[in-house]
Write a protein that holds these residues in place. Structure first.
Motif, mmCIF file in Angstrom:
data_model
loop_
_atom_site.group_PDB
_atom_site.id
_atom_site.type_symbol
_atom_site.label_atom_id
_atom_site.label_comp_id
_atom_site.label_asym_id
_atom_site.label_seq_id
_atom_site.Cartn_x
_atom_site.Cartn_y
_atom_site.Cartn_z
ATOM 1 N N THR A 169 0.866 -1.170 0.000
ATOM 2 C CA THR A 169 0.000 0.000 0.000
ATOM 3 C C THR A 169 0.906 1.224 0.000
ATOM 4 N N GLY A 170 0.880 1.992 -1.097
ATOM 5 C CA GLY A 170 1.920 2.990 -1.227
ATOM 6 C C GLY A 170 1.480 4.397 -1.528
ATOM 7 N N VAL A 171 2.475 5.281 -1.473
ATOM 8 C CA VAL A 171 2.308 6.675 -1.833
ATOM 9 C C VAL A 171 3.332 7.016 -2.908
ATOM 10 N N ASN A 172 3.007 8.016 -3.698
ATOM 11 C CA ASN A 172 3.918 8.508 -4.721
ATOM 12 C C ASN A 172 4.556 9.791 -4.184
ATOM 13 N N TRP A 173 5.859 9.769 -3.920
ATOM 14 C CA TRP A 173 6.542 10.942 -3.383
ATOM 15 C C TRP A 173 7.434 11.506 -4.476
ATOM 16 N N PHE A 174 6.913 12.486 -5.194
ATOM 17 C CA PHE A 174 7.631 13.006 -6.359
ATOM 18 C C PHE A 174 8.563 14.139 -5.979
ATOM 19 N N GLY A 175 9.423 14.540 -6.914
ATOM 20 C CA GLY A 175 10.329 15.656 -6.698
ATOM 21 C C GLY A 175 11.680 15.490 -7.370
ATOM 22 N N PHE A 176 12.224 14.278 -7.349
ATOM 23 C CA PHE A 176 13.518 14.046 -7.993
ATOM 24 C C PHE A 176 13.439 14.221 -9.515
ATOM 25 N N GLU A 177 12.226 14.228 -10.063
ATOM 26 C CA GLU A 177 12.064 14.422 -11.513
ATOM 27 C C GLU A 177 11.768 15.876 -11.859
ATOM 28 N N THR A 178 11.835 16.766 -10.858
ATOM 29 C CA THR A 178 11.611 18.196 -11.068
ATOM 30 C C THR A 178 12.935 18.945 -10.913
ATOM 31 N N GLN A 179 12.885 20.277 -11.062
ATOM 32 C CA GLN A 179 14.098 21.071 -10.936
ATOM 33 C C GLN A 179 14.654 21.081 -9.507
ATOM 34 N N SER A 180 13.875 20.651 -8.539
ATOM 35 C CA SER A 180 14.381 20.555 -7.165
ATOM 36 C C SER A 180 15.416 19.447 -7.030
ATOM 37 N N HIS A 181 15.264 18.389 -7.848
ATOM 38 C CA HIS A 181 16.167 17.233 -7.827
ATOM 39 C C HIS A 181 16.165 16.528 -6.469
ATOM 40 N N VAL A 182 15.055 16.663 -5.758
ATOM 41 C CA VAL A 182 14.876 15.990 -4.480
ATOM 42 C C VAL A 182 13.370 15.952 -4.213
ATOM 43 N N VAL A 183 12.933 15.089 -3.306
ATOM 44 C CA VAL A 183 11.509 14.972 -3.020
ATOM 45 C C VAL A 183 10.928 16.305 -2.577
ATOM 46 N N HIS A 184 9.678 16.545 -2.953
ATOM 47 C CA HIS A 184 9.010 17.801 -2.617
ATOM 48 C C HIS A 184 8.516 17.816 -1.168
ATOM 49 N N GLY A 185 8.265 19.017 -0.697
ATOM 50 C CA GLY A 185 7.741 19.216 0.650
ATOM 51 C C GLY A 185 8.801 19.577 1.660
ATOM 52 N N LEU A 186 10.090 19.461 1.260
ATOM 53 C CA LEU A 186 11.172 19.712 2.212
ATOM 54 C C LEU A 186 11.381 21.185 2.473
ATOM 55 N N TRP A 187 10.690 22.045 1.731
ATOM 56 C CA TRP A 187 10.735 23.477 2.036
ATOM 57 C C TRP A 187 9.861 23.807 3.248
ATOM 58 N N THR A 188 9.080 22.815 3.696
ATOM 59 C CA THR A 188 8.178 23.011 4.828
ATOM 60 C C THR A 188 8.480 22.072 5.987
ATOM 61 N N ARG A 189 8.889 20.849 5.660
ATOM 62 C CA ARG A 189 9.061 19.826 6.688
ATOM 63 C C ARG A 189 10.356 19.051 6.488
ATOM 64 N N GLY A 190 10.731 18.264 7.496
ATOM 65 C CA GLY A 190 11.906 17.408 7.402
ATOM 66 C C GLY A 190 11.562 16.108 6.703
ATOM 67 N N TYR A 191 12.510 15.571 5.940
ATOM 68 C CA TYR A 191 12.267 14.321 5.211
ATOM 69 C C TYR A 191 11.998 13.171 6.170
ATOM 70 N N ASP A 192 12.689 13.150 7.327
ATOM 71 C CA ASP A 192 12.499 12.078 8.286
ATOM 72 C C ASP A 192 11.129 12.151 8.942
ATOM 73 N N ASP A 193 10.652 13.365 9.171
ATOM 74 C CA ASP A 193 9.315 13.561 9.735
ATOM 75 C C ASP A 193 8.245 13.080 8.755
ATOM 76 N N MET A 194 8.457 13.350 7.480
ATOM 77 C CA MET A 194 7.475 12.927 6.470
ATOM 78 C C MET A 194 7.470 11.416 6.315
ATOM 79 N N LEU A 195 8.640 10.791 6.384
ATOM 80 C CA LEU A 195 8.705 9.328 6.309
ATOM 81 C C LEU A 195 8.018 8.698 7.522
ATOM 82 N N ALA A 196 8.195 9.301 8.701
ATOM 83 C CA ALA A 196 7.526 8.790 9.895
ATOM 84 C C ALA A 196 6.012 8.893 9.749
#
Length: 260
Positions: A72-99
């Motif tokens: 059961t999954g989620v699509n976490w996009f961002g590495f395919e954009t100009q950010s070159h990393v998952v989106h949402g990190l301008w607001t939150r920590g990647y570890d917090d989002m994974l948790a």
């Protein structure tokens, strides 16, 4: 002999197992943090997916122990954009989002990326205030991807890697090459990905190219080696050390050969 059978029979391949693309139920990651991140927990059939490598048994996905496994999954996009990393990190920590993802009961992430990101040296649009995302400071896209994959493993989350686009524009390119990126670049990108992540136990699959379409056909009246069939040939050469999971190339458009 179809392509998957050829890959499974290849002496260079350690462990490849077929997972149906439709086995992944994709959802959208909620960026705003909920009041109770761990409101849910993974079920036994979801936890069984951690006992890889995975394979199929009839219509079921099963673990190495023969347990039924539900992805059961989620699509976490961002590495395919100009950010070159998952989106949402301008607001939150990647570890917090994974948790949060794990706490909401999801056990797999589809992680799109671009060839441009693989070749890039920088990631952008990240908030580093108050120590947030500190581990990502100065990272290349590949280093950031590895850190996120490893942290996902700690949270009991599996990863499906998806070569989504050529450039960092999130555009659905019909083919796996264009004037800027060649077939050799496509092969090189997958060689880089599989050498770096192929042995990570929570990397369960490779989506070779997101939705080939347009000129990428399965054959037709011309009876020649057309786009999507050439993709298979390239994949056989490119992925000598594959992730311990599935290989898929979805497309083209519709019909009995729309997914492999």
């Amino acid at each position: 002999m179809n392509f998957i059978t050829q890959v499974l029979n290849s002496s260079n391949v350690k462990m490849w197992h077929i997972l149906s693309s439709c086995a992944l139920a994709l959802a959208v990651v909620v960026i705003t943090a909920p009041e109770n991140t761990h409101a849910y927990s993974q079920t036994p059939v979801q936890q069984a997916c951690l006992n890889g490598p995975l394979s199929t048994e009839g219509a079921k996905i099963v673990s190495a122990k023969g347990e039924e496994c539900v992805l059961t999954g989620v699509n976490w996009f961002g590495f395919e954009t100009q950010s070159h990393v998952v989106h949402g990190l301008w607001t939150r920590g990647y570890d917090d989002m994974l948790a949060q993802i794990s706490g909401l009961g999801f056990n797999v992430i589809r992680m799109p990326f671009s060839i441009e990101a693989i070749e890039s040296e920088e990631i952008t649009n990240i908030d580093f205030s108050a120590g947030r995302n500190a581990d990502l400071a100065g990272s290349t896209p590949l280093e950031a991807m590895e850190l996120i994959i490893d942290t996902a493993a700690e949270q009991g989350i599996l990863v499906l890697l998806d070569l989504h686009s050529l450039k960092g524009d999130n555009h659905f390119h019909g083919l796996w090459y264009d004037d800027a990126y060649s077939e050799a670049d496509f092969s090189s990108a997958w060689e880089t990905i599989t050498k770096r992540f192929g042995e990570k136990p929570n990397v369960i699959g490779a989506d070779l190219k997101n939705e080939p379409h347009g000129e990428a056909t399965w054959g037709g009246v011309a009876r020649r080696l057309t786009g999507a069939l050439k993709l298979r040939e390239l994949a056989t050469r490119s992925i000598a050390t594959p992730p311990t999971g599935s290989l898929s190339s979805r497309g083209s458009k519709a019909g009995p050969r729309a997914a492999t």
